[in-house]
Design an enzyme around this catalytic site. Structure first.
Site, PDB file in Angstrom:
ATOM      1  CD  GLU A  22      -1.693   2.386   1.345  1.00 54.74           C
ATOM      2  OE1 GLU A  22      -2.221   3.232   0.609  1.00 54.74           O
ATOM      3  OE2 GLU A  22      -0.879   2.685   2.211  1.00 54.74           O
ATOM      4  CG  ASP A  23       2.838   4.756   1.759  1.00 52.26           C
ATOM      5  OD1 ASP A  23       3.616   5.018   0.811  1.00 52.26           O
ATOM      6  OD2 ASP A  23       2.471   5.604   2.573  1.00 52.26           O
ATOM      7  CG  HIS A  25      -4.761   3.969   4.014  1.00 51.07           C
ATOM      8  ND1 HIS A  25      -5.069   5.296   4.138  1.00 51.07           N
ATOM      9  CD2 HIS A  25      -4.767   3.690   2.686  1.00 51.07           C
ATOM     10  CE1 HIS A  25      -5.253   5.811   2.928  1.00 51.07           C
ATOM     11  NE2 HIS A  25      -5.076   4.852   2.050  1.00 51.07           N
TER      12      HIS A  25
END
Length: 73
Positions: free
Chosen positions: A5-6, A66
């Site tokens: 995601e990151d 997230h």
């Protein structure tokens, strides 16, 4: 398996990667698997992501990362 995601890369070449985001309307390839944080040393000849162990007492079942960021003091 679930994609990243990151990512946040430190000046020394260590990369922290969040994975396993579940979001309404977003296809999940592992809907029952909790999120994970990986570490990758980009200084290695063949860097590989290694899953970091998360401390006991943390609710892993609901871990849904997230984003990720680091703070250097």
């Amino acid at each position: 398996e679930t994609g990243s995601e990151d990512i946040d890369i430190l000046p020394n070449g260590l990369a922290f990667i969040s994975s396993g985001l579940k979001y309404p309307g977003l296809k999940s390839f592992a809907p029952d698997k909790p999120g994970e944080i990986f570490l990758m040393d980009l200084n290695e000849e063949k860097p590989r992501a290694a899953e970091l162990r998360i401390s006991r007492g943390f609710d892993l079942a609901s871990f849904n990362p997230h984003g990720i960021s680091t703070y250097i003091d």
